[in-house]
Design a protein around this motif. Structure first.
Motif, mmCIF file in Angstrom:
data_model
loop_
_atom_site.group_PDB
_atom_site.id
_atom_site.type_symbol
_atom_site.label_atom_id
_atom_site.label_comp_id
_atom_site.label_asym_id
_atom_site.label_seq_id
_atom_site.Cartn_x
_atom_site.Cartn_y
_atom_site.Cartn_z
ATOM 1 N N PRO A 106 0.795 -1.241 0.000
ATOM 2 C CA PRO A 106 0.000 0.000 0.000
ATOM 3 C C PRO A 106 0.827 1.291 0.000
ATOM 4 O O PRO A 106 0.325 2.353 -0.396
ATOM 5 N N VAL A 107 2.090 1.214 0.412
ATOM 6 C CA VAL A 107 2.940 2.406 0.450
ATOM 7 C C VAL A 107 3.924 2.420 -0.719
ATOM 8 O O VAL A 107 4.137 3.457 -1.362
ATOM 9 N N LEU A 108 4.512 1.277 -1.019
ATOM 10 C CA LEU A 108 5.532 1.180 -2.072
ATOM 11 C C LEU A 108 4.902 0.844 -3.428
ATOM 12 O O LEU A 108 3.949 0.069 -3.509
ATOM 13 N N ASP A 109 5.443 1.416 -4.443
ATOM 14 C CA ASP A 109 5.111 1.039 -5.828
ATOM 15 C C ASP A 109 6.362 1.305 -6.667
ATOM 16 O O ASP A 109 6.446 2.280 -7.405
ATOM 17 N N GLU A 110 7.332 0.408 -6.500
ATOM 18 C CA GLU A 110 8.640 0.640 -7.103
ATOM 19 C C GLU A 110 8.946 -0.386 -8.183
ATOM 20 O O GLU A 110 8.764 -1.590 -7.998
ATOM 21 N N THR A 111 9.420 0.125 -9.314
ATOM 22 C CA THR A 111 9.924 -0.735 -10.378
ATOM 23 C C THR A 111 11.431 -0.872 -10.201
ATOM 24 O O THR A 111 12.170 0.114 -10.300
ATOM 25 N N LEU A 112 11.878 -2.097 -9.934
ATOM 26 C CA LEU A 112 13.303 -2.343 -9.720
ATOM 27 C C LEU A 112 14.024 -2.588 -11.047
ATOM 28 O O LEU A 112 15.144 -2.106 -11.236
ATOM 29 N N ILE A 113 13.372 -3.328 -11.950
ATOM 30 C CA ILE A 113 13.946 -3.626 -13.273
ATOM 31 C C ILE A 113 12.824 -3.623 -14.302
ATOM 32 O O ILE A 113 11.776 -4.241 -14.093
ATOM 33 N N HIS A 114 13.042 -2.914 -15.391
ATOM 34 C CA HIS A 114 12.102 -2.950 -16.521
ATOM 35 C C HIS A 114 12.921 -2.838 -17.809
ATOM 36 O O HIS A 114 13.514 -1.798 -18.077
ATOM 37 N N VAL A 115 12.949 -3.938 -18.571
ATOM 38 C CA VAL A 115 13.716 -3.993 -19.810
ATOM 39 C C VAL A 115 12.816 -4.535 -20.919
ATOM 40 O O VAL A 115 12.270 -5.640 -20.793
ATOM 41 N N VAL A 164 20.137 -2.387 -24.997
ATOM 42 C CA VAL A 164 18.777 -1.852 -25.022
ATOM 43 C C VAL A 164 18.569 -0.931 -23.825
ATOM 44 O O VAL A 164 19.297 -1.003 -22.826
ATOM 45 N N SER A 165 17.568 -0.081 -23.932
ATOM 46 C CA SER A 165 17.232 0.836 -22.839
ATOM 47 C C SER A 165 16.607 0.063 -21.683
ATOM 48 O O SER A 165 15.919 -0.944 -21.871
ATOM 49 N N ALA A 166 16.852 0.566 -20.457
ATOM 50 C CA ALA A 166 16.298 -0.054 -19.255
ATOM 51 C C ALA A 166 15.896 1.031 -18.279
ATOM 52 O O ALA A 166 16.360 2.172 -18.361
ATOM 53 N N SER A 167 15.026 0.670 -17.353
ATOM 54 C CA SER A 167 14.622 1.588 -16.292
ATOM 55 C C SER A 167 14.467 0.791 -15.004
ATOM 56 O O SER A 167 14.286 -0.428 -15.027
ATOM 57 N N GLY A 168 14.535 1.481 -13.879
ATOM 58 C CA GLY A 168 14.409 0.825 -12.587
ATOM 59 C C GLY A 168 15.590 1.143 -11.690
ATOM 60 O O GLY A 168 16.682 1.501 -12.157
ATOM 61 N N SER A 169 15.377 0.970 -10.402
ATOM 62 C CA SER A 169 16.392 1.354 -9.426
ATOM 63 C C SER A 169 17.564 0.376 -9.351
ATOM 64 O O SER A 169 18.593 0.713 -8.762
ATOM 65 N N LEU A 170 17.429 -0.807 -9.936
ATOM 66 C CA LEU A 170 18.507 -1.791 -9.867
ATOM 67 C C LEU A 170 19.289 -1.936 -11.159
ATOM 68 O O LEU A 170 20.180 -2.785 -11.239
ATOM 69 N N VAL A 171 19.000 -1.127 -12.165
ATOM 70 C CA VAL A 171 19.685 -1.274 -13.455
ATOM 71 C C VAL A 171 20.130 0.091 -13.963
ATOM 72 O O VAL A 171 19.523 1.120 -13.654
ATOM 73 N N PRO A 172 21.189 0.139 -14.767
ATOM 74 C CA PRO A 172 21.611 1.383 -15.414
ATOM 75 C C PRO A 172 20.668 1.702 -16.571
ATOM 76 O O PRO A 172 19.812 0.896 -16.948
#
Length: 250
Positions: A169-178, A220-228
């Protein structure tokens, strides 16, 4: 002016010979096999996916999870081959394969704001390849059992996504999205056997094994707090395959 008609008289033996010749030609024409064959098959593959599996294991090590790798699931695809005979030993044709699948998992983990769901998914929404094939039948086609060897080359396309999220309910985080997609070359060699169901030689069953080389490797492009911002996507579909199918000559 008068015209003369010329009549050719053949002895009875000559008429019989002509009749046998024409009749034999008609029989041979009826018995000549149709030059086209089409086979629909289901194939199980064992792709290497060395780098992809290593990345999943790194995620497991970083999060303490045990998400599946591609070694843990079936890799099935549906395919069709269409061939045309060149002679009793050789034929050429095309092959089209299609597949889709995914591995996923979820677990509850403790965070500084309470329990949260860690979800992982790696999904390929489409995998397809189109190959030109040549097939060699060492004993020809005058048998109910027809072994063959074949080789092919062509192009494959894949579109896949890797997603790791952490939510409560508090967190909504994307760690890795490729998101990854692209075209890549493919080669294959194999062997198999066709078995006709009857002497009419119309329908047959087919079984085969092959080995394929196919690899999509690029940045390829990536997003998320655990990836460059950019990562190396390495989809290695190289590996052995087995298939079972049913076909028809037409």
């Amino acid at each position: 002016m008068t015209t003369r008609s010329v009549r050719l008289r053949l002895p009875a033996s000559g008429l019989l010979a002509v009749g046998l010749l024409l009749g034999g030609g008609a029989v041979r024409a009826q018995q000549a096999p149709n030059p086209w064959t089409a086979t629909v098959y289901l194939q199980q593959s064992w792709p290497k996916q060395t780098e992809t599996n290593r990345q999943i294991k790194d995620i497991n090590a970083a999060t303490g999870m045990s998400f599946k790798t591609w070694d843990d699931v079936a890799n099935l695809n549906l395919g069709v081959q269409v061939f045309r005979d060149l002679d009793p030993r050789w034929k050429v044709g095309l092959e089209l394969d299609y597949s889709r699948g995914k591995i996923d998992g979820a677990a509850t983990v403790d965070t500084f704001v309470g329990p949260a769901t860690l979800s992982f998914e790696q999904k390929y929404t489409i995998y397809a390849d189109l190959l030109a094939l040549v097939q060699f039948r060492p004993i020809g086609t005058d048998h109910r059992w027809i072994p063959f060897f074949q080789a092919g080359a062509g192009m494959a396309y894949e579109k896949d996504r890797t997603l790791l999220t952490l939510r409560n309910p508090v967190l909504d985080e994307t760690l890795i999205h490729v998101d990854n997609d692209g075209w890549f070359p493919m080669l294959t060699v194999g062997a198999g056997v066709d078995v006709y169901f009857s002497d009419q030689r119309a329908w047959y069953a087919e079984a085969g094994v092959s080995y394929s080389w196919a690899r999509l490797k690029h940045d390829v492009s990536a997003s998320g707090s655990l990836v460059p911002p950019t990562v190396r996507a390495d989809t290695d579909s190289t590996g052995p395959n087995v298939w079972l199918g049913i076909g028809r000559r037409f």
